[in-house]
Design a protein around this motif. Structure first.
Motif, short mmCIF file in Angstrom:
data_model
loop_
_atom_site.label_atom_id
_atom_site.label_comp_id
_atom_site.label_asym_id
_atom_site.label_seq_id
_atom_site.Cartn_x
_atom_site.Cartn_y
_atom_site.Cartn_z
N LEU A 181 5.43 -13.11 -2.36
CA LEU A 181 4.03 -13.15 -1.96
C LEU A 181 3.33 -14.37 -2.55
CD1 LEU A 181 3.07 -9.39 -2.59
CD2 LEU A 181 3.87 -10.44 -0.45
N ASP A 182 2.22 -14.75 -1.91
CA ASP A 182 1.39 -15.80 -2.49
C ASP A 182 0.88 -15.33 -3.86
OD1 ASP A 182 1.10 -17.98 -0.44
OD2 ASP A 182 0.51 -16.26 0.78
N PRO A 183 0.72 -16.25 -4.81
CA PRO A 183 0.34 -15.86 -6.18
C PRO A 183 -0.89 -14.95 -6.26
CG PRO A 183 0.98 -18.16 -6.13
CD PRO A 183 0.97 -17.70 -4.71
N GLN A 184 -1.89 -15.19 -5.39
CA GLN A 184 -3.11 -14.38 -5.45
C GLN A 184 -2.87 -12.92 -5.07
OE1 GLN A 184 -2.77 -17.34 -4.12
NE2 GLN A 184 -4.51 -18.67 -4.54
N PHE A 185 -1.78 -12.66 -4.35
CA PHE A 185 -1.49 -11.29 -3.91
C PHE A 185 -0.57 -10.53 -4.88
CE2 PHE A 185 -2.51 -12.63 0.61
CZ PHE A 185 -3.55 -11.75 0.77
N ARG A 186 -0.13 -11.18 -5.93
CA ARG A 186 0.82 -10.54 -6.84
C ARG A 186 0.10 -9.60 -7.80
NH1 ARG A 186 4.17 -16.16 -8.00
NH2 ARG A 186 4.97 -16.37 -5.85
N GLY A 187 0.79 -8.51 -8.14
CA GLY A 187 0.26 -7.57 -9.12
C GLY A 187 -0.75 -6.58 -8.57
N LEU A 188 -0.90 -6.51 -7.26
CA LEU A 188 -1.84 -5.57 -6.66
C LEU A 188 -1.23 -4.18 -6.53
CD1 LEU A 188 -3.23 -7.78 -3.73
CD2 LEU A 188 -4.21 -7.45 -6.00
N ASP A 189 -2.07 -3.19 -6.45
CA ASP A 189 -1.63 -1.81 -6.18
C ASP A 189 -1.53 -1.66 -4.66
OD1 ASP A 189 -1.28 0.90 -5.84
OD2 ASP A 189 -2.75 1.49 -7.36
N GLN A 190 -0.36 -2.01 -4.12
CA GLN A 190 -0.20 -2.06 -2.67
C GLN A 190 -0.34 -0.70 -1.99
OE1 GLN A 190 2.94 -4.24 -4.18
NE2 GLN A 190 3.07 -5.65 -2.43
N PRO A 191 0.24 0.40 -2.54
CA PRO A 191 0.02 1.70 -1.90
C PRO A 191 -1.46 2.07 -1.80
CG PRO A 191 1.87 1.83 -3.40
CD PRO A 191 1.22 0.49 -3.63
N ARG A 192 -2.21 1.78 -2.85
CA ARG A 192 -3.66 2.06 -2.81
C ARG A 192 -4.34 1.23 -1.75
NH1 ARG A 192 -7.97 -0.57 -4.93
NH2 ARG A 192 -9.88 0.67 -5.33
N ARG A 193 -4.00 -0.05 -1.65
CA ARG A 193 -4.63 -0.91 -0.65
C ARG A 193 -4.26 -0.45 0.76
NH1 ARG A 193 -6.65 -6.23 -2.29
NH2 ARG A 193 -5.90 -7.14 -0.32
N CYS A 194 -3.03 0.04 0.95
CA CYS A 194 -2.65 0.59 2.26
C CYS A 194 -3.57 1.75 2.62
CB CYS A 194 -1.20 1.05 2.24
SG CYS A 194 0.01 -0.30 2.28
N ARG A 195 -3.80 2.64 1.64
CA ARG A 195 -4.68 3.79 1.90
C ARG A 195 -6.10 3.32 2.24
NH1 ARG A 195 -5.73 9.39 0.97
NH2 ARG A 195 -7.84 9.65 1.78
N LEU A 196 -6.62 2.36 1.50
CA LEU A 196 -7.97 1.88 1.75
C LEU A 196 -8.08 1.20 3.12
CD1 LEU A 196 -8.90 0.43 -1.76
CD2 LEU A 196 -9.66 2.59 -0.75
N LEU A 197 -7.06 0.44 3.50
CA LEU A 197 -7.06 -0.20 4.81
C LEU A 197 -7.01 0.84 5.92
CD1 LEU A 197 -4.62 -3.18 4.10
CD2 LEU A 197 -7.06 -3.38 4.65
N ALA A 198 -6.17 1.87 5.75
CA ALA A 198 -6.08 2.93 6.75
C ALA A 198 -7.41 3.68 6.86
CB ALA A 198 -4.95 3.90 6.39
N ASP A 199 -8.06 3.91 5.72
CA ASP A 199 -9.36 4.58 5.73
C ASP A 199 -10.41 3.74 6.44
OD1 ASP A 199 -8.25 6.66 4.32
OD2 ASP A 199 -9.19 6.16 2.41
N ALA A 200 -10.44 2.45 6.11
CA ALA A 200 -11.44 1.56 6.72
C ALA A 200 -11.23 1.45 8.22
CB ALA A 200 -11.38 0.18 6.06
N TYR A 201 -9.98 1.44 8.65
CA TYR A 201 -9.68 1.39 10.08
C TYR A 201 -9.99 2.72 10.77
CZ TYR A 201 -7.21 1.04 14.49
OH TYR A 201 -6.92 1.06 15.84
N GLY A 202 -9.78 3.82 10.04
CA GLY A 202 -9.93 5.15 10.63
C GLY A 202 -8.65 5.64 11.28
#
Length: 269
Positions: A181-202
């Motif tokens: 991944l690009d350096p700025q994307f490293r160390g993120l909580d990816q499962p949590r971000r998946c949930r937030l993206l799914a929620d925002a999309y509906g």
């Protein structure tokens, strides 16, 4: 009448070449589905969707002419704001708005066959609408820290909503090991971000349940398709393949398989 003028080269994505700005317009060579792109953009204008460029016609050089949308676009190296959570969630909402706007367009019959290797296994994922399918950082215009518009519709094709959200998460969760991944994307909580993206999309629960399995199967198809396009089309496809995109796709598959249960649990929590 579409006027010509001073041409300012624009940085495209991985494949698009010959992109220029002329005044308040963008000129780009027609893609493999230029008629579909034209018809979808005209539909989006008709229904009042503001998050896409307007199709203005063809210039004297045979290039598509679109309105230029001013704002921030993430090139390479990635800007510091690329991993900002609120930006990603605003993109999920924009993508949902695009889907709601394009759904009435339907899925035309007799679309040109995509350029992919013969014998590629079917996904068993019935399409629901014409998806953008290329929501990369280069293809989103931000204003005031929020996703304002989608650009570069060359990869338009029939997809399911879940399939489009897979593409969203691929780039903005994002999927993959930190090393890929690009350096700025490293160390993120990816499962949590998946949930937030799914929620925002509906995204509905049945689609959340099958999302990672769909992502794995799409990656398998992507590896074969990228290799095939590199061999027969060359250009940016060959450059990406030579730079190791095939290895990254395989690494991502392994990562998805390893993290499938964790991500799905987060999506359904």
């Amino acid at each position: 009448m579409i006027e010509d003028g001073e041409e300012i080269p624009l940085v495209g994505g991985d494949v698009t070449e010959g992109l220029v700005r002329v005044g308040d317009t963008v000129r780009r060579p027609p893609g493999e589905r230029d008629e579909l792109v034209r018809d979808v953009l005209l539909h989006l204008e008709k229904v009042g969707f503001d998050g896409a460029p307007r199709y203005l016609g063809v210039d004297s050089a045979g290039r598509e002419v679109l309105t230029y949308i001013d704002g921030e676009v993430a090139g390479r190296p990635r800007p510091p704001w690329i991993a900002d959570e609120e930006r990603a969630l605003s993109l999920a909402r924009l993508l949902r708005a695009y889907h709601d706007a394009v759904e009435g367009f339907g899925i035309p019959q007799n679309l040109p066959a995509p350029i992919e290797p013969p014998g590629l296994p079917e996904l068993d994922d019935p399409p629901e609408l014409i998806g953008h399918q290329d929501v990369t950082p280069e293809n989103v215009v931000f204003r005031n820290g929020r996703a304002y518009a989608l650009i570069d519709f060359d990869m338009l094709r029939p997809v399911s909503r879940a399939g489009e959200v897979v593409n969203l998460m691929l780039w903005w969760a994002p999927f993959g090991e930190d090393a890929d991944l690009d350096p700025q994307f490293r160390g993120l909580d990816q499962p949590r971000r998946c949930r937030l993206l799914a929620d925002a999309y509906g995204l509905e629960d049945p689609d959340r349940s099958r999302l990672i399995d769909l992502a794995i199967r799409r990656d398998e198809r992507s590896w074969h398709t990228m290799k095939y396009r590199a061999e027969i089309l060359g250009g940016g496809w060959q450059r990406m393949w030579s730079e190791g995109v095939g290895d990254k796709i395989r690494h991502r598959q392994t990562w998805l398989e390893k993290n499938a249960e964790t991500i799905t649990t987060a999506l359904l929590a």
